[in-house]
Motif scaffolding. Structure first.
Motif, PDB file in Angstrom:
ATOM      1  N   LEU B 162       0.844  -1.192   0.000  1.00 17.70           N
ATOM      2  CA  LEU B 162       0.000   0.000   0.000  1.00 17.70           C
ATOM      3  C   LEU B 162       0.884   1.247   0.000  1.00 17.70           C
ATOM      4  O   LEU B 162       1.718   1.431   0.888  1.00 17.70           O
ATOM      5  CB  LEU B 162      -0.906   0.003   1.232  1.00 17.70           C
ATOM      6  N   VAL B 163       0.688   2.081  -1.005  1.00 14.00           N
ATOM      7  CA  VAL B 163       1.378   3.374  -1.047  1.00 14.00           C
ATOM      8  C   VAL B 163       0.397   4.425  -0.537  1.00 14.00           C
ATOM      9  O   VAL B 163      -0.692   4.582  -1.087  1.00 14.00           O
ATOM     10  CB  VAL B 163       1.844   3.714  -2.474  1.00 14.00           C
ATOM     11  N   GLU B 164       0.781   5.113   0.515  1.00 15.79           N
ATOM     12  CA  GLU B 164      -0.101   6.116   1.119  1.00 15.79           C
ATOM     13  C   GLU B 164       0.608   7.468   1.068  1.00 15.79           C
ATOM     14  O   GLU B 164       1.740   7.604   1.530  1.00 15.79           O
ATOM     15  CB  GLU B 164      -0.401   5.732   2.563  1.00 15.79           C
ATOM     16  N   VAL B 165      -0.065   8.449   0.490  1.00 14.58           N
ATOM     17  CA  VAL B 165       0.553   9.767   0.304  1.00 14.58           C
ATOM     18  C   VAL B 165      -0.292  10.826   1.003  1.00 14.58           C
ATOM     19  O   VAL B 165      -1.501  10.914   0.774  1.00 14.58           O
ATOM     20  CB  VAL B 165       0.702  10.122  -1.186  1.00 14.58           C
ATOM     21  N   LEU B 166       0.354  11.596   1.852  1.00 14.93           N
ATOM     22  CA  LEU B 166      -0.287  12.733   2.491  1.00 14.93           C
ATOM     23  C   LEU B 166       0.012  13.965   1.651  1.00 14.93           C
ATOM     24  O   LEU B 166       1.170  14.233   1.314  1.00 14.93           O
ATOM     25  CB  LEU B 166       0.290  12.900   3.894  1.00 14.93           C
ATOM     26  N   LEU B 167      -1.038  14.706   1.297  1.00 15.98           N
ATOM     27  CA  LEU B 167      -0.887  15.841   0.378  1.00 15.98           C
ATOM     28  C   LEU B 167      -1.384  17.114   1.042  1.00 15.98           C
ATOM     29  O   LEU B 167      -2.440  17.110   1.667  1.00 15.98           O
ATOM     30  CB  LEU B 167      -1.757  15.603  -0.846  1.00 15.98           C
ATOM     31  N   TRP B 168      -0.653  18.191   0.896  1.00 15.10           N
ATOM     32  CA  TRP B 168      -1.133  19.475   1.398  1.00 15.10           C
ATOM     33  C   TRP B 168      -0.575  20.605   0.563  1.00 15.10           C
ATOM     34  O   TRP B 168       0.374  20.430  -0.193  1.00 15.10           O
ATOM     35  CB  TRP B 168      -0.773  19.636   2.874  1.00 15.10           C
ATOM     36  N   ARG B 169      -1.212  21.770   0.726  1.00 12.39           N
ATOM     37  CA  ARG B 169      -0.759  22.945  -0.026  1.00 12.39           C
ATOM     38  C   ARG B 169       0.362  23.630   0.739  1.00 12.39           C
ATOM     39  O   ARG B 169       0.225  23.928   1.914  1.00 12.39           O
ATOM     40  CB  ARG B 169      -1.908  23.924  -0.243  1.00 12.39           C
ATOM     41  N   GLY B 170       1.470  23.867   0.055  1.00 11.36           N
ATOM     42  CA  GLY B 170       2.619  24.489   0.695  1.00 11.36           C
ATOM     43  C   GLY B 170       2.504  25.999   0.777  1.00 11.36           C
ATOM     44  O   GLY B 170       1.618  26.594   0.212  1.00 11.36           O
TER      45      GLY B 170
END
Lengths: 347, 170
Positions: B162-170
């Motif tokens: 499982l590849v889990e990516v946390l994404l947010w605006r910089g």
């Protein structure tokens, strides 16, 4: 109420009671409005739902094949419609770019090409182009309001931008999607060197080509063009004697039936030694010659995913051993899919 | 006719009516209503882009070939993933513009000797400081047998990670 606070009948002044009451009412009204924003969402739809409309438009573009959408069989996909014909324009219901409904995120290059071919709504009735902005508003964005839009696309490895729409204002609804775009045009190289037969036969068994379930990697002669590269001519002044013939094998078996290739598009085009289309025959060939089966040709002559056909070419020199070249996954190749970024702006 | 007790004069009634209608119009047409749906859409944009990026990375160029994501997990390592993922999520149609999205990716896999699910960082473009973020995931089929370099130390067998990516605006 005292006599001093009582107003005369002719006075145009507001009473303090009224002002206090009205102020309380307004504060309560604004408070309730803020609290009940969900109920008032319809009043606000033009300013609040731009993002939602942009999202929906992005989903239709990237995950929907559009309508008509028959991928296999004899019915045309929407990008093969001739929009200069009113009946075909009327049959266009929705503008989606994906290959199939079950493969979201895989787009079809020809649909993209058709999508970005447009003319103004006042001058589009007799041309094979979408009407801007009417077709986009009615067949892609939908909604109760005539939203303005800007839809753009670029391949990650290419700086060229394709777009339709106007320059957006400072605030707009926005969505960005990334998708794979299938590059059309499976090609096969034929070795037409000095041999024993003047006939070159290319056999295409569509049932073998369509056994691949993933449309991104499927050779798709019903919807895409096919290119046959003629290479390794070793006999000088080799000419193609006649336009190619197509032979159709009946599904019940038996001898194939010859089929005259139509002159007008979509058809089979032959390109001569200079890379120009052969206008007459015999036509001089060279190692830069090729033939192209235009997209939609096989559907035009009512072929389907079970057809078995041969394309027969006759030369003035022996350039083949007479046995058919098999056009399949071991002999033909597809260009790799490209990654594209798509932006939808709505206001 | 009105009397003087608790009733409005005609001119006041008309003025109040106009004021109320006008104010109601102003409130409805000019108030920026922040609803949960709006916030959801902003999250959804980020989540959609992240899912698209993982899907693109996990799409091979030709039939039977391994995808970029598979190759990165089996052989190329986290830096290759970071470069490709960052390029996809930050690319805009205007080639002169670049978005500023940050991510932190983790790989989850089952260790066959202990039977436990373990995690290992793949790559991150910035340190996550509890910004408003979304999480996207993708199951990836890998087989990191030699000659793959197996940079994440997975068991050398067919497996789904499982590849889990946390994404947010910089």
């Amino acid at each position: 109420m005292s006599k001093k606070r009582k107003l005369s009948r002719e006075s145009g002044q507001l009473s303090i009671d009224f002002l206090v009451g009205f102020t309380i009412f307004m504060i309560a009204f604004i408070y309730v409005t803020m609290m009940m924003s969900g109920l008032l969402i319809n009043f606000m739809s033009r300013t609040v739902d731009y993002d939602a409309v942009a999202y929906r438009t992005g989903v239709i573009l990237v995950e929907d094949p559009g309508e008509p959408r028959y991928y296999i069989g004899t019915t045309n996909n929407w990008h093969l419609l001739d929009l200069s014909i009113p009946a075909e324009r009327d049959s266009l219901k929705r503008l989606g770019l994906s290959l199939q409904r079950l493969t979201p995120g895989y787009l079809q290059q020809q649909k993209i090409d058709k999508f970005f071919t447009f003319a103004s709504s006042s001058a589009c009735s007799n041309v094979d182009a979408l009407c801007y902005p009417r077709d986009y508003q009615e067949k892609l964005i939908f909604g109760d309001y005539p939203y303005y839009f800007n839809i753009s696309l670029r391949y990650l490895n290419n700086p060229n931008i394709r777009y339709v729409g106007e320059i957006p204002p400072p605030k707009y609804g926005y969505i960005r999607r990334v998708a794979k775009v299938k590059q059309p045009g499976a090609s096969m190289e034929l070795n037409v060197t000095n041999w024993t037969s003047q006939n070159v036969i290319i056999r295409m068994d569509f049932s073998q080509l369509y056994r691949i379930s993933n449309p991104l990697y499927r050779i798709d002669p019903l919807n895409e063009k096919i290119t046959i590269l003629l290479r390794n001519f070793t006999i000088p002044n080799t000419m193609m004697q006649n336009p190619p013939f197509v032979y159709v094998y009946p599904s019940s078996g038996g001898a194939p039936t010859p089929l005259m290739v139509p002159v007008d598009s979509p058809t089979i085009l032959v390109y001569d030694s200079t890379g120009s289309r052969c206008a007459s025959y015999p036509c001089l060939m060279s190692n830069s010659s090729y033939i192209t089966v235009e997209e939609g040709f096989f559907k035009r002559i009512r072929f389907d995913e079970y057809s078995l056909i041969e394309i027969n070419m006759t030369f003035n020199q022996p350039v083949s051993d007479g046995s058919p070249y098999i056009f399949d996954y071991s002999t033909a190749s597809l260009p790799p899919p490209e990654t594209a970024v798509i932006e939808v702006k709505i206001w | 006719m009105v009397d003087g007790l608790g009733q409005l004069y005609t001119i006041e009634g008309v003025a109040a009516g106009i004021l109320m209608v006008f104010t109601a119009y102003l409130v409805i047409s000019s108030t920026t209503v922040i609803t949960p749906q709006d916030i959801h859409i902003i999250d959804l944009q980020l989540e959609q882009l992240g899912n698209d990026a993982l899907a693109i990375l996990d799409t091979p160029d030709s039939l039977g070939e391994k995808s970029l994501l598979q190759r990165q997990i089996e052989n190329d390592g986290g830096n290759a993933f970071g470069e490709n993922f960052s390029r996809i999520i930050n690319s805009k149609v205007n080639p002169l513009e670049v978005d500023n999205l940050k991510f932190s990716a983790i790989l989850y896999y089952r260790d066959i000797s202990s039977g436990n699910t373990l995690s290992i960082p793949i790559n991150n473009s910035a340190t996550y400081l509890r910004e408003k973020a979304v999480k996207v995931k993708r199951w990836v089929y890998v087989n990191p047998v030699p000659p793959c370099s197996n940079p994440f130390g997975l068991n050398t067998r067919n497996q789904t990670v499982l590849v889990e990516v946390l994404l947010w605006r910089g």
